[in-house]
Design a protein around this motif. Sequence first.
Motif, PDB file in Angstrom:
ATOM      1  N   TYR A  17       4.667  10.970  -6.112  1.00 40.37           N
ATOM      2  CA  TYR A  17       5.636  11.343  -7.140  1.00 40.37           C
ATOM      3  C   TYR A  17       4.962  11.685  -8.469  1.00 40.37           C
ATOM      4  N   HIS A  18       3.855  11.064  -8.757  1.00 46.04           N
ATOM      5  CA  HIS A  18       3.112  11.404  -9.972  1.00 46.04           C
ATOM      6  C   HIS A  18       2.641  12.855  -9.901  1.00 46.04           C
ATOM      7  N   LEU A  19       2.131  13.267  -8.745  1.00 48.85           N
ATOM      8  CA  LEU A  19       1.710  14.663  -8.564  1.00 48.85           C
ATOM      9  C   LEU A  19       2.900  15.614  -8.683  1.00 48.85           C
ATOM     10  N   ASN A  61       3.271   6.293  -2.423  1.00 45.79           N
ATOM     11  CA  ASN A  61       4.466   6.963  -2.954  1.00 45.79           C
ATOM     12  C   ASN A  61       4.331   7.224  -4.450  1.00 45.79           C
ATOM     13  N   LEU A  62       3.778   6.283  -5.178  1.00 45.22           N
ATOM     14  CA  LEU A  62       3.570   6.448  -6.612  1.00 45.22           C
ATOM     15  C   LEU A  62       2.677   7.667  -6.881  1.00 45.22           C
ATOM     16  N   GLU A  77       0.830  -1.211   0.000  1.00 40.93           N
ATOM     17  CA  GLU A  77       0.000   0.000   0.000  1.00 40.93           C
ATOM     18  C   GLU A  77       0.860   1.254   0.000  1.00 40.93           C
ATOM     19  N   LYS A  78       1.936   1.244   0.765  1.00 40.47           N
ATOM     20  CA  LYS A  78       2.817   2.410   0.837  1.00 40.47           C
ATOM     21  C   LYS A  78       3.415   2.701  -0.540  1.00 40.47           C
TER      22      LYS A  78
END
Length: 143
Positions: A131-133, A127-128, A122-123
């Motif tokens: 970083y996408h934002l 994180n994905l 889930e973490k």
Amino acid sequence: MSSALDRLKNLTNKISSYELARKENIKRLEELYKKLGVDAKVEKFVELFYFKAINLSGISLQEENLGEIKEGKYLQILAISYDKKATVKSKNVSLAYFGRVESVNEELREMVVEFVIRYRFEKSFINLEHYHLMLGKFSKQNG
């Protein structure tokens, strides 16, 4: 045209299977959070994700020997918190202690390993998304 459509279908199926796996993972993770007594240290389930990471002592989490006990160690779920303002930036917090790993029954050991792996799963999504934002800010500057 058909091959582009097929690729789109495959991508859509992958994304939906990840979302389904993520929902099932969260449900099971919350069950383990209660069963293992982590809720005694972290009152709200969502607060688990405020930690930078969750680790384990006493049992291997490496893929080639996952779940293998480390003789003479204590089984413990550890969380790593991070405080930018503190002198010592990171700190280990014990979320659950189970005693000497050799004396903990196999079913409980497996639940502990499962909890940590499910947390990390889930973490990784969190994180994905983070970083996408962040990357979105670059495309606005360069576009």
